[in-house]
Write an enzyme that holds these catalytic residues in place. Sequence first.
Site, PDB file in Angstrom:
ATOM      1  N   ASN A   1       0.850  -1.186   0.000  1.00  0.00           N
ATOM      2  CA  ASN A   1       0.000   0.000   0.000  1.00  0.00           C
ATOM      3  C   ASN A   1       0.888   1.240   0.000  1.00  0.00           C
ATOM      4  O   ASN A   1       1.505   1.560   1.004  1.00  0.00           O
ATOM      5  CB  ASN A   1      -0.912  -0.017   1.230  1.00  0.00           C
ATOM      6  CG  ASN A   1      -1.797   1.213   1.311  1.00  0.00           C
ATOM      7  OD1 ASN A   1      -1.943   1.953   0.342  1.00  0.00           O
ATOM      8  ND2 ASN A   1      -2.398   1.431   2.464  1.00  0.00           N
ATOM      9  N   LYS A   3      -0.099   4.276  -0.356  1.00  0.00           N
ATOM     10  CA  LYS A   3      -0.810   5.413   0.228  1.00  0.00           C
ATOM     11  C   LYS A   3      -0.706   6.634  -0.701  1.00  0.00           C
ATOM     12  O   LYS A   3      -0.787   6.503  -1.917  1.00  0.00           O
ATOM     13  CB  LYS A   3      -0.297   5.686   1.639  1.00  0.00           C
ATOM     14  CG  LYS A   3      -0.350   4.435   2.527  1.00  0.00           C
ATOM     15  CD  LYS A   3      -0.018   4.707   3.963  1.00  0.00           C
ATOM     16  CE  LYS A   3      -0.081   3.407   4.756  1.00  0.00           C
ATOM     17  NZ  LYS A   3       0.146   3.624   6.202  1.00  0.00           N
ATOM     18  N   HIS A  87      -9.247   0.925   5.579  1.00  0.00           N
ATOM     19  CA  HIS A  87      -7.934   1.176   6.172  1.00  0.00           C
ATOM     20  C   HIS A  87      -8.093   2.150   7.338  1.00  0.00           C
ATOM     21  O   HIS A  87      -8.933   3.049   7.313  1.00  0.00           O
ATOM     22  CB  HIS A  87      -6.975   1.749   5.128  1.00  0.00           C
ATOM     23  CG  HIS A  87      -5.553   1.774   5.580  1.00  0.00           C
ATOM     24  ND1 HIS A  87      -5.073   2.748   6.426  1.00  0.00           N
ATOM     25  CD2 HIS A  87      -4.514   0.939   5.333  1.00  0.00           C
ATOM     26  CE1 HIS A  87      -3.795   2.509   6.673  1.00  0.00           C
ATOM     27  NE2 HIS A  87      -3.426   1.419   6.021  1.00  0.00           N
ATOM     28  N   GLU A 160      -4.885  -4.649  11.335  1.00  0.00           N
ATOM     29  CA  GLU A 160      -3.841  -3.641  11.493  1.00  0.00           C
ATOM     30  C   GLU A 160      -4.091  -2.863  12.777  1.00  0.00           C
ATOM     31  O   GLU A 160      -4.963  -1.998  12.823  1.00  0.00           O
ATOM     32  CB  GLU A 160      -3.801  -2.703  10.277  1.00  0.00           C
ATOM     33  CG  GLU A 160      -5.166  -2.292   9.721  1.00  0.00           C
ATOM     34  CD  GLU A 160      -5.087  -1.110   8.786  1.00  0.00           C
ATOM     35  OE1 GLU A 160      -4.015  -0.859   8.234  1.00  0.00           O
ATOM     36  OE2 GLU A 160      -6.107  -0.417   8.639  1.00  0.00           O
TER      37      GLU A 160
END
EC number: 5.3.1.1
Length: 250
Positions: A1, A3, A87, A160
């Site tokens: 990822n 971002k 996320h 996470e």
Amino acid sequence: NWKCNLSKADIAELVSAFNAAPPIDAAHVQVVVAPPAVYLDSTRQALRADFDTSAQNAWISKGGAFTGELDAAMVKDVGAEWVILGHSERRHIAQLKESDHTIAMKAAYALQHASLGVIYCIGELLEERESGQTIAVCERQLQALSDAISDWSDVVIAYEPVWAIGTGKVATPEQAEQVHEAVRAWLANNVSPQVAASTRILYGGSVSPANCESLAKQPNIDGFLVGGASMKPTFLEIVDSYKATLAEAV
């Protein structure tokens, strides 16, 4: 990822390094790259076919008069296979604050109307862990998804712990395994034993080449959602380490 990071030139350099790597062995390991949306199409075209690509977000429904949003069907149209939803940065950054319900709606649309795989993120804040709410928070987030979908075959769960993301703090292998085991038990009890057995549960939170091996050896950790470390060629060391752990387990 990746971002909200990297330039066009940065990505070209990184993709070149990834393309020079040994074959992924896609029968046993999947590697999914999630660039910023503006680079998703070009990254998919430049990457070798044994790498998958993912969007980092998508809208709750079909496209239309939703300025700035991204229809999951558009993600599919450029050849990407996945979308990351829920996320912690989408859930907790003050300017975003996506709810469990909104995230579940996004997941349902992406699965049912765009045929994308969904990487569905769950996890607790530091204060929630310190107050003993870790499992309850994760179960609440899972319940929202369960209320919205019936077919879990294209869902990957990513646990996470928010306090470990980008901080250098990592849940110990034992802490991570405890949550992963609880997630699998919840799936068995609330969805089905078959879904619990077949659903991959990833760990995310300051994963690096130095710590991935000990995490990967835990029985309920099926891979990683990697942030900062995925923006360097040394990300391939995480892939190789995971492949080696799989080989040892055979």
